[in-house]
Scaffold this active site. Structure first.
Site, PDB file in Angstrom:
ATOM      1  N   SER A 122      36.456 102.760  23.107  1.00 22.01           N
ATOM      2  CA  SER A 122      35.206 103.495  23.279  1.00 22.01           C
ATOM      3  C   SER A 122      34.051 102.546  23.608  1.00 22.01           C
ATOM      4  O   SER A 122      34.138 101.766  24.559  1.00 22.01           O
ATOM      5  CB  SER A 122      34.936 104.315  22.015  1.00 22.01           C
ATOM      6  OG  SER A 122      33.938 105.274  22.218  1.00 22.01           O
ATOM      7  N   ASP A 239      39.752 113.775  27.066  1.00 24.86           N
ATOM      8  CA  ASP A 239      38.714 113.051  26.320  1.00 24.86           C
ATOM      9  C   ASP A 239      37.337 113.587  26.705  1.00 24.86           C
ATOM     10  O   ASP A 239      36.942 113.524  27.865  1.00 24.86           O
ATOM     11  CB  ASP A 239      38.818 111.561  26.662  1.00 24.86           C
ATOM     12  CG  ASP A 239      37.917 110.677  25.809  1.00 24.86           C
ATOM     13  OD1 ASP A 239      36.967 111.195  25.190  1.00 24.86           O
ATOM     14  OD2 ASP A 239      38.157 109.459  25.771  1.00 24.86           O
ATOM     15  N   HIS A 269      40.096 111.506  22.289  1.00 21.23           N
ATOM     16  CA  HIS A 269      39.418 110.223  22.445  1.00 21.23           C
ATOM     17  C   HIS A 269      40.086 109.032  21.741  1.00 21.23           C
ATOM     18  O   HIS A 269      40.357 108.005  22.361  1.00 21.23           O
ATOM     19  CB  HIS A 269      37.979 110.373  21.946  1.00 21.23           C
ATOM     20  CG  HIS A 269      37.135 109.157  22.143  1.00 21.23           C
ATOM     21  ND1 HIS A 269      36.984 108.548  23.375  1.00 21.23           N
ATOM     22  CD2 HIS A 269      36.394 108.421  21.262  1.00 21.23           C
ATOM     23  CE1 HIS A 269      36.175 107.507  23.242  1.00 21.23           C
ATOM     24  NE2 HIS A 269      35.816 107.404  21.986  1.00 21.23           N
TER      25      HIS A 269
END
Length: 302
Positions: A122, A239, A269
């Site tokens: 991320s 995602d 995610h």
């Protein structure tokens, strides 16, 4: 007068003197974690966590790689987890990159002959990309799990970007709302664990922080045509937190001769905390990819 180190405590009230940590260039104490193999390590692996979370969420990755004779290390970024700093607020995204390089240098100082890999998830993916771009010849490979390469196209139209930058000038502390935990994983147990974890930040994201993320993605997009280091990108096509088009753009534009993009159909995610089948595949994929790029172990003399 600055507080003596013995008196400095984590946001949870634990003295830093009792915890593994290092002090960054701004004098802030960053809580650190280490997964050290029993025998001589074959490589160093730095793990960069995502926005609002902490390094403790990477224990399974750390433990698995440790069993492969890799020395894995991580820290809670400034303003995250058990590290010092205003929660999810930073004056410059580059601080995350600078601190990562400092931690990597500390470990390289102890193990100067070992190759270094980075794993980033991320926002940690963005940190990893910019860290490797800063020293393109220093890393044996970078693994990116659902990296933040570009902002969601729906939320990053030119007009919305203009509004965000304007809001940052007028009201930088304005909250944009919190990360929706239901989009972390399709595994409800993982979502509940995320919500119950007090080291995660469950409050809103400030305009100022969102603007720093936007600046980071703009910087990454400029860097993509110069990326020649090896990388593996893993991303779920469902995602909603980090847009998969960023990973696809990186794979297409980066001229690296050693690159791979693996897409997980229907996955959300946090791929390493996804449904067991997906999470297991991710662990196997990243472990195998790193193992293939390790130097051959020294031959055993009979």
């Amino acid at each position: 007068m600055p507080e003596p180190e013995a008196a400095l405590r984590t946001p949870q009230g634990v003295p830093y003197a009792d915890l593994k940590h290092f002090v960054n260039a701004d004098g802030q104490h960053l809580f650190s974690r280490y997964w050290e193999p029993d025998g001589p390590p074959r490589a160093l692996v730095f793990v960069a966590h995502g926005a609002g979370e902490h390094s403790g969420l990477y224990g399974e990755i750390g433990q698995t790689l440790k069993e492969q004779s890799l020395f894995v290390f991580a820290h809670d970024h400034v303003g995250h987890g058990q590290s010092e700093g205003d929660r999810m607020n930073i004056k410059d995204f580059q601080v995350f990159v600078r601190d990562s390089l400092q931690h990597i240098d500390l470990m390289k100082g102890r193990h100067p002959d070992l190759p270094v890999f980075i794993i980033g998830h991320s926002m940690g993916g963005a940190i990893s990309i910019l860290t490797a771009c800063e020293r393109p010849n220093d890393f044996a490979g970078v693994v990116l799990i659902a990296p933040m390469v570009r902002m969601n196209p729906e939320s990053a139209t030119p007009f919305k970007v203009f509004l965000a930058k304007l809001a940052n000038q007028i009201a930088p502390s304005l909250s944009l709302g919190s990360i929706k935990s239901k989009w972390i994983s399709r595994d409800q147990k993982q979502v509940e664990a995320y919500d119950a974890d007090e080291l995660n930040h469950h409050g809103g994201m400030r305009v100022s922080f969102a603007t720093q993320l936007l600046t980071a993605t703009e910087q990454i997009e400029r860097q993509l045509p110069a990326i020649t280091w090896p990388f593996l990108v893993l991303h779920g096509n469902a995602d909603k937190l980090c847009d998969i088009t960023g990973s696809q753009m990186m794979f297409e534009l980066a001229p690296s001769k050693d690159k791979k993009l693996k897409v997980y159909d229907g996955a959300y995610h946090a791929l390493h905390h996804e449904l067991p089948e997906t999470a297991g595949s991710v662990l196997k994929e990243l472990t195998g990819w790193i193992s293939e790029r390790l130097p051959a172990p020294p031959s055993q003399s009979s």
